[in-house]
Design a protein around this motif. Structure first.
Motif, PDB file in Angstrom:
ATOM      1  N   PHE A   1      54.647 -66.692 -23.082  1.00  6.80           N
ATOM      2  CA  PHE A   1      55.239 -65.356 -23.120  1.00  6.80           C
ATOM      3  C   PHE A   1      54.981 -64.283 -21.492  1.00  6.80           C
ATOM      4  O   PHE A   1      54.595 -64.748 -20.859  1.00  6.80           O
ATOM      5  CB  PHE A   1      54.035 -64.487 -23.613  1.00  6.80           C
ATOM      6  CG  PHE A   1      53.369 -65.158 -24.926  1.00  6.80           C
ATOM      7  CD1 PHE A   1      53.968 -64.265 -26.208  1.00  6.80           C
ATOM      8  CD2 PHE A   1      52.769 -66.082 -24.864  1.00  6.80           C
ATOM      9  CE1 PHE A   1      54.084 -64.813 -27.298  1.00  6.80           C
ATOM     10  CE2 PHE A   1      52.429 -66.516 -26.388  1.00  6.80           C
ATOM     11  CZ  PHE A   1      52.676 -66.245 -27.523  1.00  6.80           C
ATOM     12  N   ASP A   2      56.497 -63.803 -21.825  1.00  8.01           N
ATOM     13  CA  ASP A   2      56.324 -63.463 -20.625  1.00  8.01           C
ATOM     14  C   ASP A   2      54.897 -61.787 -20.021  1.00  8.01           C
ATOM     15  O   ASP A   2      54.596 -61.820 -21.235  1.00  8.01           O
ATOM     16  CB  ASP A   2      57.857 -61.879 -20.156  1.00  8.01           C
ATOM     17  CG  ASP A   2      57.852 -60.995 -21.174  1.00  8.01           C
ATOM     18  OD1 ASP A   2      56.830 -60.337 -21.817  1.00  8.01           O
ATOM     19  OD2 ASP A   2      59.155 -61.048 -22.136  1.00  8.01           O
ATOM     20  N   SER A   3      55.033 -61.376 -19.220  1.00  8.56           N
ATOM     21  CA  SER A   3      53.534 -60.572 -18.435  1.00  8.56           C
ATOM     22  C   SER A   3      53.630 -59.512 -19.708  1.00  8.56           C
ATOM     23  O   SER A   3      52.506 -59.284 -20.173  1.00  8.56           O
ATOM     24  CB  SER A   3      53.430 -59.973 -16.551  1.00  8.56           C
ATOM     25  OG  SER A   3      54.561 -59.556 -16.382  1.00  8.56           O
TER      26      SER A   3
ATOM     27  N   LEU B   1      44.667 -66.959 -20.882  1.00  6.34           N
ATOM     28  CA  LEU B   1      46.107 -66.982 -20.841  1.00  6.34           C
ATOM     29  C   LEU B   1      47.972 -66.346 -20.076  1.00  6.34           C
ATOM     30  O   LEU B   1      47.874 -67.365 -19.364  1.00  6.34           O
ATOM     31  CB  LEU B   1      46.826 -67.620 -22.550  1.00  6.34           C
ATOM     32  CG  LEU B   1      46.021 -68.289 -22.975  1.00  6.34           C
ATOM     33  CD1 LEU B   1      46.427 -67.892 -24.431  1.00  6.34           C
ATOM     34  CD2 LEU B   1      46.643 -69.798 -22.927  1.00  6.34           C
ATOM     35  N   ALA B   2      47.208 -65.963 -20.707  1.00  4.00           N
ATOM     36  CA  ALA B   2      48.339 -64.348 -19.475  1.00  4.00           C
ATOM     37  C   ALA B   2      47.821 -64.911 -18.265  1.00  4.00           C
ATOM     38  O   ALA B   2      48.709 -64.913 -17.532  1.00  4.00           O
ATOM     39  CB  ALA B   2      47.908 -62.615 -20.355  1.00  4.00           C
ATOM     40  N   LEU B   3      47.156 -65.182 -17.542  1.00  3.77           N
ATOM     41  CA  LEU B   3      46.528 -64.845 -16.155  1.00  3.77           C
ATOM     42  C   LEU B   3      46.943 -66.280 -15.515  1.00  3.77           C
ATOM     43  O   LEU B   3      47.161 -66.283 -14.314  1.00  3.77           O
ATOM     44  CB  LEU B   3      44.950 -64.266 -15.294  1.00  3.77           C
ATOM     45  CG  LEU B   3      44.826 -62.780 -15.515  1.00  3.77           C
ATOM     46  CD1 LEU B   3      43.539 -62.305 -15.269  1.00  3.77           C
ATOM     47  CD2 LEU B   3      46.101 -62.324 -14.356  1.00  3.77           C
ATOM     48  N   GLU B   4      46.741 -67.300 -16.460  1.00  2.81           N
ATOM     49  CA  GLU B   4      47.052 -68.484 -16.189  1.00  2.81           C
ATOM     50  C   GLU B   4      48.659 -69.243 -16.272  1.00  2.81           C
ATOM     51  O   GLU B   4      49.033 -69.682 -15.202  1.00  2.81           O
ATOM     52  CB  GLU B   4      46.674 -69.525 -17.012  1.00  2.81           C
ATOM     53  CG  GLU B   4      45.371 -69.480 -17.131  1.00  2.81           C
ATOM     54  CD  GLU B   4      44.890 -70.414 -18.207  1.00  2.81           C
ATOM     55  OE1 GLU B   4      45.715 -71.255 -18.840  1.00  2.81           O
ATOM     56  OE2 GLU B   4      42.862 -70.869 -18.333  1.00  2.81           O
ATOM     57  N   GLN B   5      49.111 -67.692 -16.594  1.00  2.00           N
ATOM     58  CA  GLN B   5      50.443 -68.379 -17.041  1.00  2.00           C
ATOM     59  C   GLN B   5      51.270 -67.328 -14.943  1.00  2.00           C
ATOM     60  O   GLN B   5      52.490 -67.331 -14.910  1.00  2.00           O
ATOM     61  CB  GLN B   5      51.213 -67.864 -18.049  1.00  2.00           C
ATOM     62  CG  GLN B   5      51.305 -68.654 -18.594  1.00  2.00           C
ATOM     63  CD  GLN B   5      52.352 -68.635 -20.399  1.00  2.00           C
ATOM     64  OE1 GLN B   5      52.761 -67.492 -20.145  1.00  2.00           O
ATOM     65  NE2 GLN B   5      51.782 -69.616 -21.844  1.00  2.00           N
ATOM     66  N   HIS B   6      50.558 -66.052 -15.503  1.00  6.24           N
ATOM     67  CA  HIS B   6      51.167 -65.202 -14.408  1.00  6.24           C
ATOM     68  C   HIS B   6      49.717 -64.587 -13.603  1.00  6.24           C
ATOM     69  O   HIS B   6      49.843 -63.252 -13.508  1.00  6.24           O
ATOM     70  CB  HIS B   6      51.383 -63.538 -15.585  1.00  6.24           C
ATOM     71  CG  HIS B   6      52.853 -63.990 -16.438  1.00  6.24           C
ATOM     72  ND1 HIS B   6      53.942 -64.189 -15.968  1.00  6.24           N
ATOM     73  CD2 HIS B   6      52.703 -64.271 -17.922  1.00  6.24           C
ATOM     74  CE1 HIS B   6      54.705 -64.775 -16.447  1.00  6.24           C
ATOM     75  NE2 HIS B   6      54.195 -64.715 -18.009  1.00  6.24           N
ATOM     76  N   PRO B   7      49.613 -65.463 -12.652  1.00 11.59           N
ATOM     77  CA  PRO B   7      48.485 -65.074 -11.951  1.00 11.59           C
ATOM     78  C   PRO B   7      48.943 -63.629 -10.395  1.00 11.59           C
ATOM     79  O   PRO B   7      47.853 -63.843 -10.261  1.00 11.59           O
ATOM     80  CB  PRO B   7      48.184 -66.540 -10.925  1.00 11.59           C
ATOM     81  CG  PRO B   7      49.621 -67.588 -11.063  1.00 11.59           C
ATOM     82  CD  PRO B   7      50.056 -67.238 -12.504  1.00 11.59           C
ATOM     83  N   ARG B   8      49.745 -63.687 -10.643  1.00 14.30           N
ATOM     84  CA  ARG B   8      50.119 -62.481  -8.961  1.00 14.30           C
ATOM     85  C   ARG B   8      50.817 -61.355 -10.122  1.00 14.30           C
ATOM     86  O   ARG B   8      50.905 -60.412  -9.239  1.00 14.30           O
ATOM     87  CB  ARG B   8      51.461 -63.001  -8.603  1.00 14.30           C
ATOM     88  CG  ARG B   8      50.576 -64.476  -8.085  1.00 14.30           C
ATOM     89  CD  ARG B   8      52.276 -64.310  -6.838  1.00 14.30           C
ATOM     90  NE  ARG B   8      51.689 -65.549  -5.726  1.00 14.30           N
ATOM     91  CZ  ARG B   8      51.681 -65.929  -4.743  1.00 14.30           C
ATOM     92  NH1 ARG B   8      52.698 -65.496  -4.170  1.00 14.30           N
ATOM     93  NH2 ARG B   8      51.199 -66.875  -4.759  1.00 14.30           N
ATOM     94  N   SER B   9      50.381 -61.384 -11.808  1.00 19.24           N
ATOM     95  CA  SER B   9      50.895 -60.370 -12.021  1.00 19.24           C
ATOM     96  C   SER B   9      50.557 -58.872 -12.063  1.00 19.24           C
ATOM     97  O   SER B   9      49.114 -58.928 -12.592  1.00 19.24           O
ATOM     98  CB  SER B   9      51.424 -60.011 -13.659  1.00 19.24           C
ATOM     99  OG  SER B   9      51.237 -59.104 -14.189  1.00 19.24           O
ATOM    100  N   THR B  10      50.628 -57.625 -11.759  1.00 18.18           N
ATOM    101  CA  THR B  10      49.784 -56.056 -11.246  1.00 18.18           C
ATOM    102  C   THR B  10      49.037 -56.086 -12.298  1.00 18.18           C
ATOM    103  O   THR B  10      48.196 -55.454 -13.161  1.00 18.18           O
ATOM    104  CB  THR B  10      50.687 -55.654 -10.197  1.00 18.18           C
ATOM    105  OG1 THR B  10      51.204 -55.968  -8.652  1.00 18.18           O
ATOM    106  CG2 THR B  10      49.909 -54.444  -9.713  1.00 18.18           C
ATOM    107  N   GLY B  11      50.186 -55.369 -13.519  1.00 16.62           N
ATOM    108  CA  GLY B  11      50.367 -55.423 -14.836  1.00 16.62           C
ATOM    109  C   GLY B  11      48.773 -56.018 -15.036  1.00 16.62           C
ATOM    110  O   GLY B  11      48.288 -55.059 -16.443  1.00 16.62           O
ATOM    111  N   LEU B  12      48.856 -56.950 -15.287  1.00 20.44           N
ATOM    112  CA  LEU B  12      47.920 -57.960 -15.764  1.00 20.44           C
ATOM    113  C   LEU B  12      46.903 -57.976 -15.294  1.00 20.44           C
ATOM    114  O   LEU B  12      45.735 -57.954 -15.972  1.00 20.44           O
ATOM    115  CB  LEU B  12      48.751 -59.783 -15.935  1.00 20.44           C
ATOM    116  CG  LEU B  12      49.057 -60.346 -17.012  1.00 20.44           C
ATOM    117  CD1 LEU B  12      49.761 -61.440 -17.119  1.00 20.44           C
ATOM    118  CD2 LEU B  12      48.551 -59.648 -19.058  1.00 20.44           C
TER     119      LEU B  12
END
Length: 464
Positions: free
Chosen positions: A29-31, A56-67
């Motif tokens: 999934f995108d962030s 799961l989100a942070l595993e896929q997008h560890p650098r996402s500020t939004g997450l």
């Protein structure tokens, strides 16, 4: 109803995520999708699913500020404020112009009851945000926490200038005006608001409420009419409209409006009670009684229903029926002072003085400290010859009414009856000082005392 592309994508993302949880297959999934999924579960109160999605989100997008900001929100939600603050400091070092960082910092300070600091941070967020309405709304809430209603009102007004459809802000503006006792100013503000947004049933309803509060019932009805024209299922507006019509003694129209609320939702005991009252005002006793019975059937715990049906029979001088219904009410709630007072009054009318005395005693025991309750109780005790109890009861009453001549005159008579002349004179002096002309109480309630030469001389001397 056809869904927009955005709503379809949102629903698809949710279905896809829930399918993944069932099959244990890891899908991408995108962030932004993850943010929507997490916030959806938070809004639904499903914190465990939100946490799973975040992991799961942070595993896929560890650098996402939004997450990471969503992670902060969840930490704040769990009252893990120190962890949330640490993560926000890290995010600030990366994106110092991200308004969400300041909003979440404000949220943390708000949780710590430092609302001044929260407002300070929200003012910084205003420099970077595109969503001014949201920030002004949050600011208004902080001012409410500080009991600064003027600043809260200003903030909610600014919120509405940015987003005139924000209904919570509209309610809050009206709340601030009302709390500040600025009802006319509130009407003026809402009138201007309606000029820009004429189809706001909420605004029309609020104007109606404010006119009702000012006893401008015709204007109130006009406003409620607009609200119900815009939304013909607006239950609250029909209810308020009925109340205003009742105030204007337009009972048939009020009944129609109350009946409309019953059509829109299950019958409420309040609506049934008011319809009964209207029928009674119209002289239709059969229908009045019918609706009073429906009221107590709908809500046996509503004291106003039992009181209405009891008082109805009292007005008909049918004390047997009145006593029957007040006893039914007492069987449901035997600690209700209004029931006990009526029980006492009805028994007094039927010359059941011991039962009446018991009723007044119980009414006082359960918190009825009205002057007439004390006096009715004492007068019955006197009739029963309980002079000492009378005196103790009146002394108790005098704690609530220290300057009440009707209490003092009764104490005069009672002290003379038990031959305590010193105290009798003391209370006679008090009574004459408080209300000289009311000495007729002695003549009415204590004719034997009244004829005493000492009493007549004392009154004559005081008159001079």
């Amino acid at each position: 109803m056809q869904l927009s592309d955005e709503e379809e994508d949102y629903n698809l993302s949710l279905s896809k995520f829930e399918s993944m949880l069932k099959t244990n297959k890891v899908l991408f999934f995108d962030s932004e999708e993850f943010e929507d999924i997490i916030l959806h579960y938070l809004d639904m109160g499903k914190a465990n699913l939100a946490k799973k999605a975040l992991k799961l989100a942070l595993e896929q997008h560890p650098r996402s500020t939004g997450l990471k900001l969503v992670q902060v929100e969840m930490l704040v939600y769990d009252d893990k404020l120190d962890q949330a603050e640490k993560l926000l400091n890290e995010l600030y070092a990366i994106e110092p112009t991200n308004e969400e960082i300041y909003i979440q910092q404000a949220n943390i300070f708000s949780k710590r009851d430092n609302h001044e600091k929260a407002v300070e941070l929200l003012n910084i967020a205003l420099k970077y945000t595109d969503d001014y309405a949201d920030v002004y709304n949050l600011m208004g809430m902080e001012y409410l926490f500080m009991d600064n209603l003027e600043m809260a009102k200003e903030s909610f007004i600014k919120c509405l200038e940015e987003d005139f459809e924000d209904q919570s802000a509209l309610y809050n503006v009206v709340y601030c005006f009302e709390f500040l006792d600025q009802n006319q100013e509130a009407i003026d503000y809402l009138t201007k608001y309606i000029d820009k947004n004429p189809y706001s049933e909420i605004a029309w309803h609020q104007i109606g409420r404010l006119h009702y509060g000012l006893k401008e019932y015709e204007n109130a009805i006009r406003a409620f009419d607009y609200a119900t024209l815009i939304d013909d299922e607006f239950l609250g507006a029909f209810m308020e409209r009925a109340k205003a019509l009742e105030r204007l003694k337009k009972y048939e129209e009020a009944i129609e409006s109350y009946n409309r609320t019953i059509e829109l939702d299950d019958a409420t005991s309040y609506a049934l009670l008011r319809i009964g009252k209207c029928y009674e005002k119209l002289g239709n006793k059969v229908q009045a009684l019918n609706f009073f019975n429906k009221t107590v059937h709908e809500d046996p715990l509503l004291d106003k229903g039992w009181i209405a049906i009891t008082d109805f029979y009292v007005r008909q001088n049918n004390f047997q029926k009145a006593l029957f219904f007040v006893n039914k009410a007492l069987a449901i709630d035997n600690q209700n002072r209004m029931y006990w007072k009526r029980y006492a009054t009805i028994n007094k009318q039927m010359n059941f003085f011991e039962e009446a005395e018991f009723g007044y005693r119980k009414a006082v025991e359960f918190g009825d400290y009205a002057l007439d309750t004390w006096l009715f109780w004492v007068d019955i005790l006197q009739f029963l010859g309980e002079f000492e109890t009378c005196i103790q009861t009146l002394l108790q009453a005098s704690e609530y009414f220290p300057e009440e001549n009707e209490v003092e005159y009764r104490l005069v008579g009672l002290y003379f009856m038990i031959q305590d002349t010193t105290k009798a004179k003391f209370h006679l002096s008090n009574a004459l000082r408080l209300n000289f002309d009311n000495y007729i109480i002695l003549e009415d309630l204590f004719p034997v005392v009244w004829t005493r030469k000492m009493v007549q001389n004392y009154i004559a001397k005081h008159k001079k």
